[in-house]
Design an enzyme around this catalytic site. Sequence first.
Site, mmCIF file in Angstrom:
data_model
loop_
_atom_site.group_PDB
_atom_site.id
_atom_site.type_symbol
_atom_site.label_atom_id
_atom_site.label_comp_id
_atom_site.label_asym_id
_atom_site.label_seq_id
_atom_site.Cartn_x
_atom_site.Cartn_y
_atom_site.Cartn_z
ATOM 1 N N GLY A 1 6.364 -3.721 0.076
ATOM 2 C CA GLY A 1 6.839 -4.127 1.391
ATOM 3 C C GLY A 1 7.703 -5.157 1.358
ATOM 4 O O GLY A 1 7.760 -6.312 1.930
ATOM 5 N N GLY A 2 8.836 -4.994 0.293
ATOM 6 C CA GLY A 2 9.726 -6.107 -0.065
ATOM 7 C C GLY A 2 10.817 -6.366 1.066
ATOM 8 O O GLY A 2 11.290 -7.379 0.851
ATOM 9 N N ARG A 3 10.788 -5.544 2.207
ATOM 10 C CA ARG A 3 11.735 -5.777 3.038
ATOM 11 C C ARG A 3 11.187 -6.044 4.600
ATOM 12 O O ARG A 3 11.690 -5.928 5.406
ATOM 13 C CB ARG A 3 12.394 -4.330 3.327
ATOM 14 C CG ARG A 3 13.508 -3.939 2.179
ATOM 15 C CD ARG A 3 14.251 -5.221 1.634
ATOM 16 N NE ARG A 3 15.405 -5.190 2.763
ATOM 17 C CZ ARG A 3 16.457 -6.031 3.042
ATOM 18 N NH1 ARG A 3 16.152 -7.312 1.988
ATOM 19 N NH2 ARG A 3 17.232 -6.121 3.815
ATOM 20 N N GLY A 4 9.976 -6.582 4.518
ATOM 21 C CA GLY A 4 9.187 -6.988 5.519
ATOM 22 C C GLY A 4 9.319 -8.468 5.783
ATOM 23 O O GLY A 4 9.986 -8.851 5.247
ATOM 24 N N PHE A 5 8.674 -8.820 6.751
ATOM 25 C CA PHE A 5 8.890 -10.363 7.130
ATOM 26 C C PHE A 5 8.629 -11.277 5.887
ATOM 27 O O PHE A 5 9.447 -12.154 5.438
ATOM 28 C CB PHE A 5 8.042 -10.624 8.179
ATOM 29 C CG PHE A 5 7.616 -12.232 8.589
ATOM 30 C CD1 PHE A 5 8.670 -12.902 8.683
ATOM 31 C CD2 PHE A 5 6.408 -12.530 8.841
ATOM 32 C CE1 PHE A 5 8.356 -14.347 8.822
ATOM 33 C CE2 PHE A 5 6.088 -13.854 9.161
ATOM 34 C CZ PHE A 5 7.305 -14.913 8.795
ATOM 35 N N LYS B 1 -8.128 -4.170 6.985
ATOM 36 C CA LYS B 1 -7.677 -5.081 6.025
ATOM 37 C C LYS B 1 -8.938 -5.703 5.034
ATOM 38 O O LYS B 1 -8.827 -5.975 3.973
ATOM 39 C CB LYS B 1 -6.904 -6.233 6.657
ATOM 40 C CG LYS B 1 -5.798 -6.758 5.992
ATOM 41 C CD LYS B 1 -5.031 -7.701 6.732
ATOM 42 C CE LYS B 1 -3.836 -8.342 5.904
ATOM 43 N NZ LYS B 1 -2.737 -7.038 5.506
#
Length: 579
Positions: free
Chosen positions: A19-23, A169
């Site tokens: 998820g390295g391109r998320g916020f 989660k």
Amino acid sequence: MAIEVPFEDLSPRTCAVLGGRGFLGRSLVFRLLKIGNWIVRIADSSKSLQLDLTDSSDSFLNDAIESGRASYHCLDVHDVSSIVKAIEGSSIVFHMEAEDLWNHDFYYCYKIIVQGAKNVINACRECKVGKLIYNSSADLIFDGSHDICNGDESLPCYWKFEDALSDLKAHAEALILFANNIDGLLTCALRPSNVFGPGDTQLVPFLIKLAKSGCAKFIIGNGENMSDFTYSENVVHAHICAAEALDSRMISVAGKAYFITNLEPMKFWEFVSLILEGLGCQRPFIKVPARMVWYVLLFVKWTHEKLGIKEYNHSLSAYYFRLASHTRTFNCTAAQKYIGYSPVVSLDDGIALTSDAFSNLVKDLSFMSCTNFEEQSKVDKLLGSGKVADILLWRDEKKTFTYFFAFAMLFYWFLLSGRTFASSAAKLLLLITTILYGYGILPAQISSFIVRRMSVSWFEISETVVKDSVIFIAYQWNRGVYNVRLLARGHDWNKFFKVMSSLYFLKLILSRSMTVVVGVALVFSFTAFFVYEQYESEIDGLGKLLLNRMKESKRLLMRSLPETAESFLQNRGILQRER
């Protein structure tokens, strides 16, 4: 600002950021590359890495990729082999989930969060990854109805959540912590509370959306509930601290979850006010009861379902309603003690940096027009834009509540007390007389309190008010006489049916209990106008839908009428020919 620790003298280590391109993923990648001793494998769902070289962080990332210090890998968390390709050769994996899950159904979210966590664990064990750090959430111990004051890691998960994402989660976190020390994999989870910062895709955009809709001027509840917030840079710093702690203090850190905050709890609505002020918007200033807001949200949900509008996300609105109306503060002593965490950006600096990052929205003319709270609404015009409008639209909460309480007392005195109207009026006058006389004989000063005398003007009615009242009564009388004359001539069928409908409606009202009618009217007056002002477009849309249905019914009725009856009604203006 964030503190950078020089690690150039250490041998580089390889890590993977899922998820390295998320916020948060972007910030984590940027910080790892800035530190200098990390080779970062960036994994995300996009097939290719899209970089904006005019952006400083993207430009820095591009240089890192060209130098071999970073690489990009397309990730599909449904496929273990895809995860293996993304993380192979890494000594540590940072698992940052997707952030746009509110707009997807339960099955999709389950596959991404729970099944994705299982696949990540299996891939880490297959690749002999030593450490896995999961970005969880403080929402896991919040059931949506009970306040949390200085909660720590000893608080259990309720496992009965108001929203599905928190439930999923919680399961993912439990899976990752349970996988600790199996096949040499050490795991850890971080629970940040109310994350915000530049690039935020949830909290700040939601506040901006409220400002655009004009609802950001309202405070839910009394506005005293406290909350903990976490600037994104501090969340990133906590992940790096956890990674280092897993190396040096494995026994006390592995298999544990830690709360992460800015260590500066503040009133939730003060935080909202500071963010909105930084964006050039007005601070929230009107307090409304939380229960009323909840009923409004349910009404809006029902309206959107009836209108077939799919853009409205009730789950997201309900989630932020619960955050905004409850106290949620957390104790980060464990994180400070075991992973060495402490905030590197203060809350004030974080708010300022976030406001600057979103300041370009202020330049949007449509947004500026939406933040003009002085614009007069339809219901404000209907109520005359005076004192009545201010009271019924809850612009001064104390004044409105005072009037509502006074009317409620009169309602009880005259209709619920069981006395006759004349007896109730006589007792009320007797009570007022006693109070006035008692007030009049009080001394000018009681201890340090000065008794203010009533002026004669308080009991006088100005000539203007009397003239306006007489003119209004005369106007209504003359209007009634005019309508009676129109009926007596027998030519205006529309007028006849309007009068008949009104009288029949009055008959239905009077046939019911007057107490029930007055009670419903009282509650309706203090709620309906307020609700309509906030959701004018949705209610108008519902009204248009009902009007169109009535027109369709009218056309069907005309088609089923005999030609003689249809021509008779059209000649007398009761029905109009369709063009």
